[in-house]
Design a protein around this motif. Structure first.
Motif, mmCIF file in Angstrom:
data_model
loop_
_atom_site.group_PDB
_atom_site.id
_atom_site.type_symbol
_atom_site.label_atom_id
_atom_site.label_comp_id
_atom_site.label_asym_id
_atom_site.label_seq_id
_atom_site.Cartn_x
_atom_site.Cartn_y
_atom_site.Cartn_z
ATOM 1 N N TRP A 309 0.830 -1.205 0.000
ATOM 2 C CA TRP A 309 0.000 0.000 0.000
ATOM 3 C C TRP A 309 0.868 1.261 0.000
ATOM 4 O O TRP A 309 0.525 2.285 -0.603
ATOM 5 N N ARG A 310 2.021 1.202 0.663
ATOM 6 C CA ARG A 310 2.904 2.368 0.670
ATOM 7 C C ARG A 310 3.481 2.626 -0.721
ATOM 8 O O ARG A 310 3.702 3.775 -1.106
ATOM 9 N N VAL A 311 3.727 1.561 -1.467
ATOM 10 C CA VAL A 311 4.163 1.736 -2.850
ATOM 11 C C VAL A 311 3.076 2.436 -3.663
ATOM 12 O O VAL A 311 3.352 3.355 -4.448
ATOM 13 N N GLU A 312 1.822 2.019 -3.474
ATOM 14 C CA GLU A 312 0.723 2.631 -4.203
ATOM 15 C C GLU A 312 0.573 4.106 -3.836
ATOM 16 O O GLU A 312 0.315 4.955 -4.694
ATOM 17 N N ALA A 313 0.724 4.423 -2.544
ATOM 18 C CA ALA A 313 0.629 5.825 -2.119
ATOM 19 C C ALA A 313 1.744 6.657 -2.747
ATOM 20 O O ALA A 313 1.514 7.786 -3.212
ATOM 21 N N ALA A 314 2.956 6.105 -2.783
ATOM 22 C CA ALA A 314 4.079 6.825 -3.392
ATOM 23 C C ALA A 314 3.846 7.029 -4.883
ATOM 24 O O ALA A 314 4.212 8.070 -5.446
ATOM 25 N N ASP A 315 3.225 6.064 -5.534
ATOM 26 C CA ASP A 315 2.902 6.189 -6.950
ATOM 27 C C ASP A 315 1.941 7.351 -7.197
ATOM 28 O O ASP A 315 2.105 8.142 -8.140
ATOM 29 N N LYS A 316 0.931 7.485 -6.356
ATOM 30 C CA LYS A 316 -0.032 8.589 -6.496
ATOM 31 C C LYS A 316 0.637 9.941 -6.241
ATOM 32 O O LYS A 316 0.277 10.949 -6.859
ATOM 33 N N ARG A 317 1.602 9.974 -5.341
ATOM 34 C CA ARG A 317 2.267 11.249 -5.058
ATOM 35 C C ARG A 317 3.112 11.704 -6.245
ATOM 36 O O ARG A 317 3.305 12.908 -6.457
ATOM 37 N N ILE A 318 3.620 10.757 -7.016
ATOM 38 C CA ILE A 318 4.323 11.139 -8.250
ATOM 39 C C ILE A 318 3.354 11.818 -9.216
ATOM 40 O O ILE A 318 3.675 12.840 -9.833
ATOM 41 N N ALA A 319 2.161 11.240 -9.334
ATOM 42 C CA ALA A 319 1.158 11.846 -10.219
ATOM 43 C C ALA A 319 0.811 13.258 -9.758
ATOM 44 O O ALA A 319 0.651 14.178 -10.569
ATOM 45 N N THR A 320 0.693 13.441 -8.449
ATOM 46 C CA THR A 320 0.413 14.775 -7.916
ATOM 47 C C THR A 320 1.536 15.746 -8.251
ATOM 48 O O THR A 320 1.296 16.893 -8.660
ATOM 49 N N ALA A 321 2.784 15.293 -8.082
ATOM 50 C CA ALA A 321 3.927 16.169 -8.355
ATOM 51 C C ALA A 321 3.993 16.545 -9.826
ATOM 52 O O ALA A 321 4.386 17.662 -10.180
ATOM 53 N N ALA A 374 11.525 14.910 -8.389
ATOM 54 C CA ALA A 374 12.640 13.987 -8.149
ATOM 55 C C ALA A 374 12.532 13.369 -6.754
ATOM 56 O O ALA A 374 12.817 12.177 -6.563
ATOM 57 N N GLU A 375 12.105 14.165 -5.788
ATOM 58 C CA GLU A 375 11.915 13.629 -4.435
ATOM 59 C C GLU A 375 10.795 12.588 -4.413
ATOM 60 O O GLU A 375 10.915 11.533 -3.772
ATOM 61 N N ALA A 376 9.687 12.873 -5.120
ATOM 62 C CA ALA A 376 8.589 11.906 -5.186
ATOM 63 C C ALA A 376 9.042 10.609 -5.852
ATOM 64 O O ALA A 376 8.665 9.506 -5.421
ATOM 65 N N ASP A 377 9.845 10.729 -6.909
ATOM 66 C CA ASP A 377 10.386 9.533 -7.555
ATOM 67 C C ASP A 377 11.246 8.735 -6.584
ATOM 68 O O ASP A 377 11.168 7.489 -6.523
ATOM 69 N N ALA A 378 12.093 9.435 -5.824
ATOM 70 C CA ALA A 378 12.963 8.750 -4.870
ATOM 71 C C ALA A 378 12.153 8.086 -3.753
ATOM 72 O O ALA A 378 12.480 6.975 -3.315
ATOM 73 N N VAL A 496 4.552 1.730 -12.634
ATOM 74 C CA VAL A 496 5.644 2.464 -13.264
ATOM 75 C C VAL A 496 5.270 3.040 -14.615
ATOM 76 O O VAL A 496 5.674 4.117 -14.987
ATOM 77 N N SER A 497 4.440 2.342 -15.348
ATOM 78 C CA SER A 497 4.173 2.766 -16.715
ATOM 79 C C SER A 497 3.589 4.161 -16.845
ATOM 80 O O SER A 497 3.929 4.866 -17.794
ATOM 81 N N PRO A 498 2.747 4.657 -15.907
ATOM 82 C CA PRO A 498 2.221 6.005 -16.089
ATOM 83 C C PRO A 498 3.289 7.074 -16.031
ATOM 84 O O PRO A 498 3.075 8.194 -16.467
ATOM 85 N N HIS A 499 4.482 6.755 -15.471
ATOM 86 C CA HIS A 499 5.504 7.780 -15.305
ATOM 87 C C HIS A 499 6.587 7.668 -16.351
ATOM 88 O O HIS A 499 7.557 8.394 -16.349
ATOM 89 N N SER A 500 6.433 6.708 -17.252
ATOM 90 C CA SER A 500 7.497 6.519 -18.244
ATOM 91 C C SER A 500 7.472 7.643 -19.268
ATOM 92 O O SER A 500 6.432 8.185 -19.581
#
Length: 500
Positions: A309-321, A374-378, A496-500
């Motif tokens: 679930w933490r991976v999923e939350a981090a994925d959404k934060r990339i979309a927000t960024a 970059a921070e969201a990606d990390a 990962v694919s949405p951020h490629s």
């Protein structure tokens, strides 16, 4: 961010320039190009475990029950686990973290909705004539006002929705963490209870050793009185008595320590441990190993599910960024009435209104947005690495405990034979000594061997019980994933694919 007013507010001569200005702004805006996460979720089936687990002689069945500790067959243990789960401080902390995550999700949801506020007030002013002159000075003027303030940040690119979804995923993780805390606590109580059982068994061995030493001393004294043995044999026999007492005292100290540990795990003071009776003969249950490892383990371990679930939350934060790189549109409106007196507020001439649509686009921010992305990606990569490590550790723990269960079963059988052999040797040495054809050194040697064998068997029994408890914990301890937990993506493709 540079606000660009709506075209209806521009001078007529400047309106033809608006498309060019927008094109220039878009060309100069901050870019997210070249930034994307590197982490890839581990496929559980890539972790080969068939050969390791195939060597186990455990029967193939399902996962442990939610009350797996009942397999030890001790009602007092059932009561202690229930008491601990009723209100330990560690569980209170986990529940508080869940409520905190729920509150943060509520804030993220509220940020997606329009806001409307109302305000009212009265303003009075009197200026001196020396400052404002005769026309305005020397008079008191007042006004009453009521205003409604409306604002709405339109979510053009889904950034606010992604932020809310990230908060919801964090709630899921916190809820599973609370279940993991309960599993850890129940497992801790069971292991402390096994230690209490081991201490009592060590006490039994020490009492048996003391009884043997006392009987041997009595026999040696009788033989010394009869002139058969010397004072040396008496002193050797007497030396076994304080050693046996020391072992009894050590066993009692271990009993007290186990009771104190159990009291702490129940969230109580040390006196609670004094009322904990000796455990019954704890059963080493016939353990079973699910036949669907390792892939099914991912949904049955709360720590793995929470990490996912933490991976999923981090994925959404990339979309927000990412959405912060795009134009944003905000709508602000203000309407109300102003009049010299409250009674005049309802007159048509007292109303006022303001409408302020605004479009903003980032052009140059010194790299702030790129650094944020970059921070969201990390953070995503860290979450993926944490998930992958948790999966590896989960499978290792299962393999370790399966190997321990199998080995300890064999060791226990061998040690039982060693105890039987040591008992026979001690009895034979005693018989020869009483018959006058053996010496007391043989008795002492076989007595020491018997003590060592009994102590080793006691330790192996406790290790078997601990391995059973740890295997149940490693298999998830009866954790049942909810429908939402079961539906969380477990492969890298969806993340990962949405951020490629």
């Amino acid at each position: 961010m540079i606000p660009i007013p709506a075209s209806s507010f521009l001078p007529r001569a400047a309106r033809p320039l608006l498309p060019a200005v927008l094109a220039l702004a878009l060309a100069a805006c901050a870019s997210s190009g070249g930034l994307q996460p590197q982490g890839r979720l581990l496929e559980a089936d890539s972790l080969r475990s068939e050969r390791t687990l195939a060597t186990s002689d455990l029967s193939v069945s399902g996962f442990p029950a939610s009350d797996w500790w009942r397999s030890f067959g001790d009602p007092q243990l059932d009561v202690l686990v229930a008491e601990g789960l009723a209100g330990h401080p560690s569980l209170d902390a986990a529940d508080a973290r869940l409520r905190q995550a729920e509150a943060q999700a509520g804030l993220a949801r509220a940020d997606r909705l329009p806001s409307l506020s109302v305000s009212g007030g009265y303003t009075g002013l009197r200026l001196p004539e020396s400052m404002a002159g005769d026309e305005m000075g020397g008079h008191y003027a007042g006004s009453s006002q009521v205003a409604f303030d409306f604002s709405y940040g339109i979510d053009l690119w889904g950034g606010k929705r992604a932020s809310w979804e990230a908060a919801v995923d964090t709630v899921h993780a916190a809820a599973v963490d609370a279940q993991a805390a309960r599993l850890a606590l129940s497992s801790g109580i069971v292991q402390a209870y096994v230690e209490l059982d081991r201490a009592w068994r060590a006490n039994d061995v020490a009492e048996q050793e003391l009884e043997r030493a006392q009987k041997a001393l009595q026999l040696v004294r009788q033989r010394q009185t009869a002139g058969i043995d010397s004072v040396l044999q008496v002193r050797q026999a007497e030396g076994r008595i304080p050693v046996a007492h020391q072992q009894l005292q050590a066993a009692q100290q271990q009993i007290d320590a186990a009771r104190t540990a159990l009291a702490a795990l129940l969230g109580q003071g040390p006196d609670r441990g004094l009322s904990i009776a000796r455990p019954l003969a704890l059963q080493v249950a016939a353990l079973q190993l699910p036949g669907v490892l390792p892939s099914a383990l991912l949904g049955r371990r709360p720590d793995v599910v929470a990490a996912r679930w933490r991976v999923e939350a981090a994925d959404k934060r990339i979309a927000t960024a990412r959405t912060r790189f795009y134009p944003s549109f905000n709508l602000t409106a203000l309407a109300g009435v102003v009049a010299p007196s409250v009674g005049d507020l309802l007159e048509s001439g007292s109303t006022f209104a303001y409408l302020g649509p605004a479009l903003s686009l980032p052009i140059f921010d010194g790299g702030h947005l790129r650094a944020g992305l970059a921070e969201a990606d990390a953070q995503y990569d860290l979450a993926v690495a944490g998930y992958n490590q948790t999966v590896v550790d989960a499978l290792r723990e299962v393999a370790d405990q399966v190997n321990a269960v199998r080995s300890l079963q064999q060791q226990s059988q061998s040690q039982q034979q060693a105890v039987a052999t040591a008992e026979s040797a001690f009895d034979l040495a005693g018989q020869r000594y009483r018959a006058g054809i053996g010496n007391y050194l043989d008795v002492l040697a076989t007595q020491a061997q018997l003590l060592d064998a009994q102590q080793a068997l006691t330790t192996l029994h406790a290790r078997q019980l601990l391995a059973a408890a740890r295997l149940s914990q490693a298999l998830g301890g009866g954790f049942e994933p909810s429908a939402g937990d079961a539906g969380a993506p477990a492969s890298s493709s969806s993340s990962v694919s949405p951020h490629s």
